[in-house]
Design an enzyme around this catalytic site. Structure first.
Site, PDB file in Angstrom:
ATOM      1  N   ASP A   1      28.934  30.828  44.395  1.00  0.00           N
ATOM      2  CA  ASP A   1      28.620  32.180  44.876  1.00  0.00           C
ATOM      3  C   ASP A   1      28.056  32.919  43.675  1.00  0.00           C
ATOM      4  O   ASP A   1      28.783  33.580  42.936  1.00  0.00           O
ATOM      5  CB  ASP A   1      29.889  32.856  45.415  1.00  0.00           C
ATOM      6  CG  ASP A   1      29.594  34.231  45.996  1.00  0.00           C
ATOM      7  OD1 ASP A   1      28.407  34.552  46.202  1.00  0.00           O
ATOM      8  OD2 ASP A   1      30.563  34.971  46.256  1.00  0.00           O
TER       9      ASP A   1
ATOM     10  N   VAL B   1      38.349  30.750  48.352  1.00  0.00           N
ATOM     11  CA  VAL B   1      38.660  31.448  47.103  1.00  0.00           C
ATOM     12  C   VAL B   1      37.471  31.320  46.164  1.00  0.00           C
ATOM     13  O   VAL B   1      36.850  30.264  46.077  1.00  0.00           O
ATOM     14  CB  VAL B   1      39.932  30.870  46.441  1.00  0.00           C
ATOM     15  CG1 VAL B   1      40.218  31.583  45.131  1.00  0.00           C
ATOM     16  CG2 VAL B   1      41.140  30.989  47.373  1.00  0.00           C
ATOM     17  N   LYS B   2      37.175  32.429  45.512  1.00  0.00           N
ATOM     18  CA  LYS B   2      36.078  32.433  44.535  1.00  0.00           C
ATOM     19  C   LYS B   2      36.675  32.612  43.151  1.00  0.00           C
ATOM     20  O   LYS B   2      37.510  33.491  42.935  1.00  0.00           O
ATOM     21  CB  LYS B   2      35.139  33.593  44.869  1.00  0.00           C
ATOM     22  CG  LYS B   2      34.083  33.893  43.805  1.00  0.00           C
ATOM     23  CD  LYS B   2      33.106  34.918  44.320  1.00  0.00           C
ATOM     24  CE  LYS B   2      32.204  35.437  43.228  1.00  0.00           C
ATOM     25  NZ  LYS B   2      31.117  36.267  43.739  1.00  0.00           N
ATOM     26  N   THR B   3      36.218  31.782  42.222  1.00  0.00           N
ATOM     27  CA  THR B   3      36.716  31.933  40.858  1.00  0.00           C
ATOM     28  C   THR B   3      35.677  31.461  39.855  1.00  0.00           C
ATOM     29  O   THR B   3      34.667  30.880  40.218  1.00  0.00           O
ATOM     30  CB  THR B   3      38.049  31.168  40.680  1.00  0.00           C
ATOM     31  OG1 THR B   3      38.734  31.702  39.550  1.00  0.00           O
ATOM     32  CG2 THR B   3      37.844  29.670  40.468  1.00  0.00           C
TER      33      THR B   3
ATOM     34  N   GLY C   1      39.037  35.314  49.024  1.00  0.00           N
ATOM     35  CA  GLY C   1      39.743  35.999  47.941  1.00  0.00           C
ATOM     36  C   GLY C   1      38.964  35.803  46.644  1.00  0.00           C
ATOM     37  O   GLY C   1      38.698  34.669  46.252  1.00  0.00           O
TER      38      GLY C   1
END
Ligand code: 5RP
Length: 298
Positions: A250, A201-203, A171
């Site tokens: 990422d 999860v990427k943030t 996500g």
């Protein structure tokens, strides 16, 4: 009929208890073997972290600076990355099928930069992702955006499809111009992604309270890179993110828009996997640029 197995003594290692080893990634211990195996293609089991190279930008903004020719500028970086984050168009046209690392595929899309980006739909059939040996699907989630519910539903539908095949979902917490990029907002967005089923999860990194964002998210968080910074600043941001609980990065523009992308991704890996300080990693970057150090692949 095979011949009877009469050779020698059998050894059942009666003094060795059967392995009940858990899985190395946060929150991932109860997944099926296939999903864990895919996660282990993205995150290195030795460090529990990943260096993912994101170059999916063209799916909404066309030939981004540094991505004009992915086959020329990005494909050679493949051996330095634990995983590539890309679209299926770029995988099939521009990345050799001999690629050995992980593949995280952009699975949502629709609007261009000329429109409201939150109006995305699912952009891939999971059967096609399985056909390409993909290791995770990435979907943008626009918490607080105009099409918030639609984007959340994109993710939950992919999560459900993913469980049929052992395919994890990443996500991606989108931060629109109108949304505040702070720990309170990112804590909300990342937690929602995990609660609704995303396995990764990427943030974005924030200077204040990032450790609360990672602590409040029960699955691994990877740090997004964002706009291009000077190399030392980008390495410092990556260092802080992993020190404060991120399971890797990422990154896109801070690698492929660097003056020396191959040197930069190796410097990022030195921080993420090697425990280098920002200064040490920056020195490695300089050495690689000047040809004073040997290139390292994973
Ligand atoms: C946002 C994404 C992109 O892959 C990612 O944010 C781009 O990487 P960077 O910001 O580091 O250039 O998930 O849609």
């Amino acid at each position: 009929m095979p011949e009877a197995d009469t050779q020698g003594e059998k050894d059942f290692h009666l003094d060795v208890p059967a392995s009940t080893a858990g899985f190395f990634l946060k929150g991932s211990g109860s997944y099926d073997w296939g999903m864990q195996n895919r996660l282990a293609r993205i995150f290195r089991p030795e460090t529990g972290r990943t260096v993912m190279l994101a170059f999916d930008h063209g799916y909404f903004q066309g030939p981004t600076t540094g991505l004009e020719r992915v086959d020329v500028s990005i494909a050679p970086l493949g051996p330095y990355a634990d995983a590539l984050m890309l679209t299926r168009g770029m995988l099939r046209t521009s990345i050799p099928s001999s690629h050995q690392g992980g593949v995280v595929m952009r699975a949502s899309g629709g609007p261009s930069i000329l429109k409201d980006l939150s109006n995305e739909r699912i952009a891939i059939d999971i059967d096609d992702a399985v056909r390409m040996n993909v290791h995770a699907l990435a979907v943008q989630v626009f918490v607080g955006g105009e099409y918030e519910t639609q984007s959340v539903e994109n993710m939950t539908r992919l999560v459900s499809a993913g469980y049929r095949y052992g395919m994890p979902v990443l996500g991606v917490t989108a931060v629109g111009k109108e949304l505040t990029r702070d720990a309170r907002y990112l804590g909300l967005a990342t937690r929602m992604c995990a609660e609704l089923g995303a396995q990764i999860v990427k943030t974005y990194y924030v200077d204040e309270g990032f450790e609360r964002v990672t602590a409040g998210c029960p699955v691994p968080i990877v740090m997004a890179g964002g706009k291009k910074l000077p190399e030392l600043d980008a390495l410092t941001m990556a260092y802080r993110a992993v020190s404060e609980g991120a399971a890797g990065v990422d990154m896109g523009r801070n690698i492929f828009q660097s003056e020396a992308p191959a040197a930069m991704i190796q410097a990022v890996a030195a921080v993420v996997h090697g425990g280098s300080s920002p200064a040490e990693a920056h020195e490695l970057y300089r050495e690689l640029v000047e040809g004073r150090a040997l290139a390292q692949t994973s």
